[in-house]
Design an enzyme around this catalytic site. Sequence first.
Site, PDB file in Angstrom:
ATOM      1  N   ASP A   1      -2.824   3.097  -3.605  1.00 26.94           N
ATOM      2  CA  ASP A   1      -3.117   4.130  -4.601  1.00 26.94           C
ATOM      3  C   ASP A   1      -3.192   3.592  -6.021  1.00 26.94           C
ATOM      4  OD1 ASP A   1      -0.421   3.592  -4.663  1.00 26.94           O
ATOM      5  OD2 ASP A   1       0.219   5.638  -4.191  1.00 26.94           O
TER       6      ASP A   1
ATOM      7  N   ASP B   1       9.329  -2.420   1.951  1.00 34.40           N
ATOM      8  CA  ASP B   1       8.273  -2.174   2.932  1.00 34.40           C
ATOM      9  C   ASP B   1       7.523  -3.464   3.222  1.00 34.40           C
ATOM     10  OD1 ASP B   1       8.975   0.505   2.959  1.00 34.40           O
ATOM     11  OD2 ASP B   1       7.497   1.058   1.439  1.00 34.40           O
TER      12      ASP B   1
ATOM     13  N   ASP C   1      13.978   0.584  -1.405  1.00 36.30           N
ATOM     14  CA  ASP C   1      13.716   0.132  -0.035  1.00 36.30           C
ATOM     15  C   ASP C   1      12.690  -0.996  -0.077  1.00 36.30           C
ATOM     16  OD1 ASP C   1      11.295   1.509  -0.490  1.00 36.30           O
ATOM     17  OD2 ASP C   1      12.152   3.345   0.342  1.00 36.30           O
TER      18      ASP C   1
END
Length: 434
Positions: free
Chosen positions: A129, A51, A49
Site C-alpha cells: 500500500d 511479518d 510484530d
Amino acid sequence: MPRKAHSISRRQISDNAIKVLYRLNRSGFKAYLVGGGVRDILLGLQPKDFDVVTNATPEEIKKLFRNCRLVGRRFRLAHIVFGRDIIEVATLRGHHVDSVETVSKTNESGRLLRDNVYGSIDEDAERRDFTINALYYDISDFSIHSYGGGLQDLESHTIRLIGDPETRYREDPVRMLRAVRFATKLDMNIEPAAAAPIPTLAALLKDIPAARMYEEILKLYFAGKASQNYNMMRDLGLFAPLFPLVDAQLNESPHGPIAKLLQEMMENTDLRVKQDKPVTPAFFYAALLWYPLSQRADDIALESGLSLYDAYTAAMGDVMEQQCRSISIPRRFSSVTKDIWQLQLRFERNKGTKAFRFIEHPKFRAAYDLLLLRGSAEGGSVAKNAAWWQSFVEGNEEQRNVIAKSGNKGGRNRNAQRRRRKPSTKAAPAKPVE
C-alpha cells in the site's frame, strides 16, 4: 542497501521470526522480513510484530513447519505459532489475473474480494500500500530492498501510496484508515495526492465487513493516538461512515455536549494508554454512543408513552444494532456497554445510604467515569450529581457517612408523605345497633 549501509541488526528481530526466516532460506526459498518490522526498526521504534514474505506457497510453508496453520480466504496466509507469539508468513504476491476467479476477483467498485496471486519480490512491492511499507530485509545477505522511494519517504516523514491513490483505495478502502493511523503513529504527513481522494471515497468503508472494522478501530483508538485519529478522521470524512449516529449529532451541535465529551474521552483514553492503564471497548462505545442513546430513548418515550427506564432499555438495542452494521462489537463488550448505560439512570436515585451498596456494583467504576465525563460536558444538574458522587467516592469512611446523610435529605419526607396519603386497609368499626 547492503548491511554496512543500514542499522538493522538480527538482535533487533524476535528469535521466532529469525527461526522462520532461516528455515525458509535453508530450505531453498527466498525469505524476507517485510513492512512494519523493517520500518519501525529503521525509525528507532520497537516493532509490534514481525511479518515475513517468501516465494514458498502456503502449502509448502505448512510442510516446513509443524506449528503452521493456514488462514484467510481473500489473502491466503500461513501463521507459524510459537505459544502466544505468531509469525505471519505470506507468499510474495503477483499482479491480478482477472480471468481466473478462483485466485483473483474484484467487485464493481474495484475492491479486491480474492487475491491469491503469487509473484516476485518486484511484483509484491508494487502490491504494497505505502512506500514506507515496501521495505524488505533479506536474511540471506542482511541487505534491505526499498521500493518506490520508501527509505527517502521515511526520512522526509511522508505517507505516500504506491500507484494511483484512487485505484489503491478502491481496491481496499481500509487503506484510507491506515493512512491516518500511520500518519499519527509515526508523526508523518499524508502526501497531498494521497489525501485528496479520501473525502470522496470515504463512503466505500460502508462495504467493509463489520468484523474487520472492529479490528481497525482497536488499532486507531487504543494505541495512544485516539485524539489525533479522531480529529483527522473527522477532517477527512472517515468518521461518518463508521459512526453515523454520532456524526449526525456532531453536525447538529458541533460545539455541544457530545463534542466536548468525545474530545475529553479520546484524550483520557490516550492518557490511560500512556500510563499503562487498561482501556476497554465497552467503555469506549458507552461514552461514544451515550448521546445517540439518550436521543433515541427520548423519542421512544414520546412516541410510546413508556417510562424513561423502559425507553432507555428499548433504545439500547436499537442503537447497538445500528452501530454493529458498520462495526461489529463482540457481545462480551456490548453487554458491558449496556450495563454502563443502565447504571447512569441509577446515580440520581441511589444517593444517601443506598450509595454504599451501589459502589459495590462490579460496573460502578466504569459507569462513574462516564458520569464524570457527562458532568464536565453538560454542566447543570448532571454536573451537580457528578460532583456529589465524586465527593462520596473520594471521601474516607467518616466523610462518606456525612455525605450520605446529605443525600438522604428530602427522601424520607417524600416517603412519609406517600405513607400518609396511603388509604387505610383496616375495616371501619360497625355502627352500634339502636
